[in-house]
Motif scaffolding. Structure first.
Motif, PDB file in Angstrom:
ATOM      1  N   ILE A  94       3.303   0.306   5.344  1.00  0.00           N
ATOM      2  CA  ILE A  94       2.410   0.681   4.249  1.00  0.00           C
ATOM      3  C   ILE A  94       2.250   2.194   4.253  1.00  0.00           C
ATOM      4  CG2 ILE A  94       0.032   0.552   3.413  1.00  0.00           C
ATOM      5  CD1 ILE A  94      -0.096  -2.271   4.618  1.00  0.00           C
ATOM      6  N   VAL A 111       5.715  -0.236   1.278  1.00  0.00           N
ATOM      7  CA  VAL A 111       4.648  -0.475   0.306  1.00  0.00           C
ATOM      8  C   VAL A 111       3.941   0.851   0.069  1.00  0.00           C
ATOM      9  CG1 VAL A 111       2.562  -1.800  -0.169  1.00  0.00           C
ATOM     10  CG2 VAL A 111       4.355  -2.770   1.312  1.00  0.00           C
ATOM     11  N   LEU A 113       1.345   3.345  -1.644  1.00  0.00           N
ATOM     12  CA  LEU A 113       0.052   3.271  -2.325  1.00  0.00           C
ATOM     13  C   LEU A 113      -0.488   4.690  -2.534  1.00  0.00           C
ATOM     14  CD1 LEU A 113      -1.457   0.474  -0.044  1.00  0.00           C
ATOM     15  CD2 LEU A 113      -0.341   0.139  -2.257  1.00  0.00           C
ATOM     16  N   LEU A 144      -7.950  -1.669   2.712  1.00  0.00           N
ATOM     17  CA  LEU A 144      -6.785  -2.434   3.175  1.00  0.00           C
ATOM     18  C   LEU A 144      -7.118  -3.304   4.380  1.00  0.00           C
ATOM     19  CD1 LEU A 144      -3.829   0.127   2.986  1.00  0.00           C
ATOM     20  CD2 LEU A 144      -4.371  -1.723   1.392  1.00  0.00           C
ATOM     21  N   TRP A 185      -4.643  -1.042  -5.986  1.00  0.00           N
ATOM     22  CA  TRP A 185      -3.678  -1.486  -4.972  1.00  0.00           C
ATOM     23  C   TRP A 185      -3.677  -3.009  -4.792  1.00  0.00           C
ATOM     24  CZ3 TRP A 185      -5.131   2.339  -0.400  1.00  0.00           C
ATOM     25  CH2 TRP A 185      -4.901   3.655  -0.829  1.00  0.00           C
ATOM     26  N   ASP A 187      -4.606  -6.630  -2.932  1.00  0.00           N
ATOM     27  CA  ASP A 187      -4.577  -7.126  -1.550  1.00  0.00           C
ATOM     28  C   ASP A 187      -3.145  -7.100  -1.040  1.00  0.00           C
ATOM     29  OD1 ASP A 187      -5.048  -8.326   0.845  1.00  0.00           O
ATOM     30  OD2 ASP A 187      -5.320 -10.341   0.021  1.00  0.00           O
ATOM     31  N   VAL A 188      -2.696  -5.945  -0.587  1.00  0.00           N
ATOM     32  CA  VAL A 188      -1.282  -5.798  -0.204  1.00  0.00           C
ATOM     33  C   VAL A 188      -1.072  -5.700   1.287  1.00  0.00           C
ATOM     34  CG1 VAL A 188      -0.473  -4.757  -2.349  1.00  0.00           C
ATOM     35  CG2 VAL A 188      -1.543  -3.326  -0.601  1.00  0.00           C
ATOM     36  N   SER A 189      -2.151  -5.665   2.052  1.00  0.00           N
ATOM     37  CA  SER A 189      -1.989  -5.396   3.474  1.00  0.00           C
ATOM     38  C   SER A 189      -1.942  -6.667   4.311  1.00  0.00           C
ATOM     39  CB  SER A 189      -3.137  -4.509   3.963  1.00  0.00           C
ATOM     40  OG  SER A 189      -3.077  -4.379   5.357  1.00  0.00           O
ATOM     41  N   ARG A 190      -0.905  -6.771   5.166  1.00  0.00           N
ATOM     42  CA  ARG A 190      -0.860  -7.862   6.138  1.00  0.00           C
ATOM     43  C   ARG A 190      -1.823  -7.590   7.275  1.00  0.00           C
ATOM     44  NH1 ARG A 190       4.714  -7.137   8.380  1.00  0.00           N
ATOM     45  NH2 ARG A 190       4.287  -9.007   9.607  1.00  0.00           N
TER      46      ARG A 190
END
Ligand SMILES: Cc1ncc(C[n+]2csc(CCOP(=O)(O)OP(=O)(O)O)c2C)c(N)n1
Ligand code: SF4
Ligand SMILES: [Mg+2]
Lengths: 592, 355
Positions: A94, A111, A113, A144, A185, A187-190
């Motif tokens: 990220i 990813v 951002l 995140l 952004w 909810d893109v974070s693992r």
């Protein structure tokens, strides 16, 4: 998306002097507030403003404190390192970047951002926009990872303690950023932060401040120092704490502080203080030790107590002045010309920084010699966990000092350098006492301290000194040993490597190698170290330098049948030890 | 006539005692191993004389030195005092550390011109800058005696030692430097001027702060030839005496001291003693730094040595004054003053936790 909780590494790339340190500490402290096991490392340049700086934040439920071997979230703020920072990332990382930098982010495999951080900051304060922009990545990260609002608020308060205006402006910036991130952004974070039960006792503190407190509880009477990174904050912490903790009857201080003209003088002052009966100390880094060397020999030979803390940085010469290393071990152990040997205390945690801070004075006075405290930039200048410092469990040991005529009369055949008790430690008297006056000297002297060039007198004096220091082995802190039943391989390490050992151990275990570990905490090394080597078939000595300095010391001092068991993993690139780097090398040397 | 002494007869000899009822022998040291005739030995004798006459307790004195023939001499005076023969040029820092933890000690230090003007010039300067409370005697022979006669940095241009070419480099004048640095007591003398040096040394011992005495002290082995500006013959004929100095101890009432015929001025010292300066030709005001520098430079131009009290400033704080230290010497403090209480550590921990 499957979440990964409390197991990630954030790398923040900024330039120094841009206020990013506050932002980074807010991330660190807010995670800590949530009970997330976290550590932070500041990789800063030798410069006041404008050069690249990286701050690494590692969260790990397993307690790993080494900088992660890979970066999961990269924040790019610095135009100068932009391209390089991006190029080195693994796919899937990220990337949070400041859109106002107007630089491309050509990593389709990551990813990316963006946020117009400077523009948004201008909305709050046009004048402070450059500084405030940093708070926007804090907000982005908070979104995140799902860092709790409360934790952010308390971290901000702690950072800007008492400055209401700053607190509210920064909190506003963070919350604007959080809102922007959630809207743009998603909810893109693992990676996610999850609250953990946190003991109310724990706090984070830099090793240097812990050492400073230890010195103050150790009764330091005189601090002499000459500024040098990474030791200055040790002296400055003493200066900060002394007025709060150490007042005499009349409100005056009980510790003199002298900013010396150089390290030669700083060492001389410690020598003078010790000779006069006080507890003197100085702190420095490798270049300072090099300068102090002649005095260090005089400490040893004239048998004067004193303490020098060496907070190692990367040598040789000016080297990488703001990077870490264990490069001075051999030098400290045998500093100065001729046959010498010095006691070296090697803390691996901030608790030990405190403990060895006070113990160093006791050992120095007990053995009437110079004692080194051996730290490094990583332990000294980064923040580590403690659950509170433990009060000294022993009274101060002032050693064999004769304070009055009665005590003098009780000693048969007194001589300043006569070994009356058979432990190599003679009795001393202090200037001003009127008892058994002598002229201390760095020239050869007999048992009464009288000048002598007699071969036998010299030989015996040197043998006694060896016996004296040798006698400290099992009195100094014993190694910390973690033993595996089935382990035929042992690892010996020391100092700040403690912060990477758990992870290294797990990496080795994961590849089928179970090892016992032995953390050496003092030189000359304890007899348990020898027994540890005895018990294992192969022993890897792991350290943060090029040539294997402890390995060399062990090879020189261990009985010859043990030497062939020793392997060296010595590696240093200026960065704090990354676990995989060392684990791989362990396999390499064992597989030969 | 000085009071403060008493006398009694032992066997056939009359024995003289100082105010502490001590014989002079109580201030003596071991046998010298320097070359016979060396100026340094004369200075040792004058140190013994001055300390005895001043009635200083030998056990209250700390003898300090660096390395050199001169720095060996603490073995030859004041055997009842502790001392430290340290490393080359760095005695000032050792003295500083000892002074910090025990400001009650009287530090009497001996150094050489190599020790002070070359390897140790930095520490010398900083000791002056701190106004370290000590007597700093430079036994200045213009050469490195102990390493067999190389020129030192104080030797005059044109001066020539026994062997080799004359020195071509400009000298460092330690007194001029000290005056420029604001040293609070600066004097120059000659090892052969027993009366002058004794008075100056006694005054230096009565001073609180840094007292520098630069003493020309001929090296008979390497630089006592007539072409050497620091030979006995040369100094005797080229000594420019600023004033006649007389020391009047605080224990001898000033009213009982004979008043000189000519002009004079008195200087009050920290311990209540007086240094009387009798005018020789021109008046020299030791409070006037510019006058001191002029006197030094004019004498140097003429190849002469100016001797006497060059500069004096009694009103400056000493190294320990500005540190806000507790009154008692730090070495004497009991453990409960040195180690804060367990409660205080709990408070420290609690404060960190509350952050
Ligand atoms: C670090 C160091 N460098 C060099 C020396 C060798 N050395 C001993 S005495 C001396 C010079 C002494 O000259 P000075 O201070 O004028 O004393 P003097 O012998 O003339 O009285 C030197 C260079 C030393 N002892 N230590
Ligand atoms: S060499 Fe010179 S300075 Fe040294 S003892 Fe002999 S005469 Fe004195
Ligand atoms: Mg000399």
């Amino acid at each position: 998306m499957d979440k990964i909780y409390n197991d990630f590494t954030i790398n923040v790339a900024t330039a120094n002097g841009t206020g990013s340190q506050s932002a980074n500490l807010i991330i660190l402290h807010s995670l800590f507030e949530m009970g997330v096991p976290v550590s932070g490392k500041n990789l800063f340049p030798s410069n006041i403003s404008g050069l690249p700086t990286w701050f690494i934040i590692r969260a790990s439920d397993r307690g790993y404190q080494a900088p992660g071997d890979e970066t999961n979230i990269q924040i790019v703020m610095n135009k100068d390192t932009w391209e390089k920072d991006l190029a080195s990332l693994d796919p899937g990382t990220i990337i949070i970047y400041n859109e106002d930098a107007k630089l491309p982010v050509d990593r389709d495999d990551c990813v990316s951002l963006g946020m117009p951080m400077t523009t948004m900051a201008r909305g709050i304060s046009p004048k402070m926009a450059r500084l405030m922009a940093n708070m926007y990545y804090v907000g982005g990260i908070a979104h995140l990872l799902g860092i709790e609002e409360d934790s952010i608020a308390s971290a901000v308060e702690q950072q800007f303690r008492g400055k209401e205006n700053a607190i509210s402006m920064n909190l506003q910036a963070i919350s604007e950023a959080r809102k922007y991130a959630s809207e743009n952004w998603g909810d893109v974070s693992r990676y996610s932060a999850q609250s953990r039960e946190k003991s109310d006792d724990t706090f984070l503190i830099e090793g240097n401040e812990a050492t400073a407190l230890g010195c103050i509880y150790g009764g330091i009477n005189m601090l002499s120092w000459y500024p040098i990174t990474p030791s200055s904050s040790l002296a400055e912490s003493i200066i900060k704490w002394i007025p709060k903790l150490r007042e005499g009857e009349d409100g005056g201080s009980t510790c003199a502080v002298v900013q010396a003209e150089d390290e030669l003088a700083a060492a001389g002052m410690v020598l003078g203080a010790g000779w006069a009966g006080g507890r003197g100390m100085t702190c420095t880094s490798g270049p300072g030790i090099s300068l102090m060397s002649e005095f260090i020999g005089l400490f040893y030979f004239a048998e004067v107590p004193g303490v020098i803390w060496d907070i190692n940085r990367t040598g040789p010469s000016t080297g990488l002045p703001t990077r870490t290393q264990q490069g001075d071990l051999a030098m400290c152990y045998e500093a100065s010309h001729g046959d010498t040997q010095h006691i070296v205390l090697i803390p691996g945690t901030v608790d030990e920084c405190f403990e060895f801070g006070w113990r160093a004075f006791d050992y120095a006075e007990r053995f009437q010699t110079l004692v080194f405290g051996f730290g490094d930039l990583d332990l000294g200048m980064n923040r580590w966990n403690t659950s509170g410092f433990v009060y000294p469990d022993q009274d101060m040991d002032r050693g064999k000092v004769i304070r009055n005529q009665e005590e003098m009369d009780a000693i048969p055949n007194f001589g300043r350098y006569r070994d009356v008790d058979g432990d190599g430690i003679a009795y001393r008297t202090l200037p001003g006492s009127g008892l058994a006056p002598i002229l201390y000297r760095g020239t050869g002297h007999d048992e009464d301290g009288i000048y002598s060039e007699d071969p036998q007198v010299y030989y015996e004096a040197m043998q006694r000194l060896k016996r004296k220091i040798d006698g400290s082995r099992d009195i100094l802190p014993a190694p910390v040993i973690r033993e595996e039943d089935e382990g035929d391989v042992g690892i010996i390490f020391y100092g700040s490597m403690e912060n990477s050992i758990v992870e290294i151990d797990d990496l080795l275990e994961g590849r089928g190698l179970s090892v016992s570990t032995c953390r050496v905490r003092a030189l000359p090394y304890h007899s348990e170290v020898e027994q540890f080597v005895e018990r294992h078939d192969r022993v890897v000595v792991m350290e943060i330098n090029r040539d294997g300095q402890l390995y060399g010391i062990l090879r020189k001092e261990l009985p010859s049948h043990l030497i062939k068991k020793l392997y060296s993993v010595a590696y240093s690139d200026g960065l704090p030890p990354r676990a995989r780097e060392y684990a791989n090398r362990v396999f390499e040397v064992l597989e030969g | 006539m000085q009071t403060g002494f008493s006398r009694y007869w032992r066997d056939e000899d009359m024995v003289k005692l100082n105010v502490l009822n001590l014989e002079k022998s109580e201030y003596k040291g071991g046998k010298s191993s320097l070359c016979p005739g060396c100026g340094h030995d004369q200075i040792s004798n004058i140190i013994i004389q001055a300390a005895w006459e001043n009635g200083i307790k030998p056990e209250g004195i700390a003898k300090m030195s660096g390395i050199g023939c001169s720095s060996k001499t603490p073995a030859y005076f004041l055997a009842k005092s502790h001392g430290f023969n340290t490393v080359h040029g760095r005695m000032p820092s050792v003295t500083t550390g000892a002074n910090m933890v025990n400001k009650d000690l009287s530090f009497i230090a001996v150094s050489g011109d190599g020790d002070t003007a070359s390897i140790g010039i930095g520490q010398f300067i900083h000791a002056i800058r701190r106004n370290l409370d000590m007597v700093y005697i430079i036994e200045n022979n213009g050469v490195y005696g102990l390493t067999k006669g190389q020129y030192s940095a104080t030797v005059e241009k044109g001066s020539k030692k026994k062997k080799g070419a004359p020195n071509e480099q400009a000298p460092i004048d330690l007194c001029a430097m000290a005056v420029n640095l604001g040293c609070t007591f600066v004097a120059r003398s000659f090892s052969g001027s027993k009366k002058q040096l004794t008075a100056l040394l006694r005054a230096a011992m009565s001073h609180r702060g840094m007292a520098v005495i630069d003493v020309i002290s001929p090296c008979v082995t390497f630089a006592n030839n007539d072409e050497s500006y620091r030979s006995y013959n040369y100094v005797k004929t080229n000594d420019e005496v600023l004033h006649i100095v007389d020391y009047i101890a605080h224990f001898s009432p000033l009213s009982e001291v004979e008043v000189p015929e000519g002009e004079f001025s008195d200087i009050s010292l920290f311990d209540g003693s007086t240094l009387r300066l009798e005018t020789v030709s021109d008046d020299h005001d030791p409070r006037d730094a510019v006058a001191a520098l002029r006197a030094i430079h004019e004498a140097t131009q003429d190849g002469r040595h100016v001797t006497g009290l060059l500069y004096y400033d009694p009103d400056q704080p000493t190294a320990t004054d500005n540190l806000g230290l507790t009154q008692a010497p730090l070495v004497g403090l009991p453990e409960d003053k040195l180690r804060p209480s367990p409660e205080s550590l709990e408070e420290v921990n609690a404060n960190f936790r509350a952050r």
